[in-house]
Design a protein around this motif. Structure first.
Motif, mmCIF file in Angstrom:
data_model
loop_
_atom_site.group_PDB
_atom_site.id
_atom_site.type_symbol
_atom_site.label_atom_id
_atom_site.label_comp_id
_atom_site.label_asym_id
_atom_site.label_seq_id
_atom_site.Cartn_x
_atom_site.Cartn_y
_atom_site.Cartn_z
ATOM 1 N N ALA A 109 -5.752 10.197 8.533
ATOM 2 C CA ALA A 109 -6.654 10.825 8.028
ATOM 3 C C ALA A 109 -7.765 10.241 7.198
ATOM 4 N N GLU A 110 -7.334 9.528 6.339
ATOM 5 C CA GLU A 110 -8.109 8.968 5.237
ATOM 6 C C GLU A 110 -7.391 7.810 4.731
ATOM 7 N N ASP A 137 0.856 -1.206 0.066
ATOM 8 C CA ASP A 137 -0.024 -0.204 -0.009
ATOM 9 C C ASP A 137 0.946 1.283 -0.131
ATOM 10 N N ILE A 138 0.470 2.443 -0.390
ATOM 11 C CA ILE A 138 0.961 3.606 -0.531
ATOM 12 C C ILE A 138 0.582 4.409 0.573
ATOM 13 N N GLU A 139 1.677 5.195 1.308
ATOM 14 C CA GLU A 139 1.449 5.925 2.636
ATOM 15 C C GLU A 139 2.035 7.237 2.239
ATOM 16 N N THR A 140 1.001 8.242 2.545
ATOM 17 C CA THR A 140 1.409 9.715 2.341
ATOM 18 C C THR A 140 1.522 10.373 3.821
ATOM 19 N N TYR A 141 2.821 10.786 4.367
ATOM 20 C CA TYR A 141 2.873 11.110 5.559
ATOM 21 C C TYR A 141 3.808 12.096 5.708
ATOM 22 N N ILE A 158 -3.575 8.155 3.990
ATOM 23 C CA ILE A 158 -3.211 9.437 4.103
ATOM 24 C C ILE A 158 -3.171 9.957 5.464
ATOM 25 N N LYS A 159 -1.927 10.127 6.220
ATOM 26 C CA LYS A 159 -1.653 10.607 7.594
ATOM 27 C C LYS A 159 -1.812 12.074 7.900
#
Length: 74
Positions: A60-61, A5-9, A52-53
């Motif tokens: 957050a989402e 999975d992709i994580e934006t942080y 999305i963090k």
């Protein structure tokens, strides 16, 4: 081989994107909105989930772009 999975942080003053199971980001810099767009595109291309963090690390989402096991027709 399935991709993570992709994580934006946010880390070290920058918004970043990385794949689950890796320590190194594949993209860094820009605004949160720009980082989310990069993460969303990568998740859609890989057909995985995009997490999305917030700046504090809380989620957050979450958006799924692949086979979501929670969304089974029936």
């Amino acid at each position: 081989m399935p991709k993570g999975d992709i994580e934006t942080y946010h880390q070290d003053g920058q918004w970043k994107n990385r794949r689950e199971g890796t320590e190194r980001p594949f993209a860094a810099g820009g605004t949160k909105k720009e980082a989310i767009a990069v993460g969303r595109a990568a998740a859609a291309e890989d057909r995985v989930e995009h997490i999305i963090k917030n700046m504090d690390g809380t989620i957050a989402e979450r958006n799924s772009y692949g086979n979501d096991p929670r969304n089974v027709p029936g």
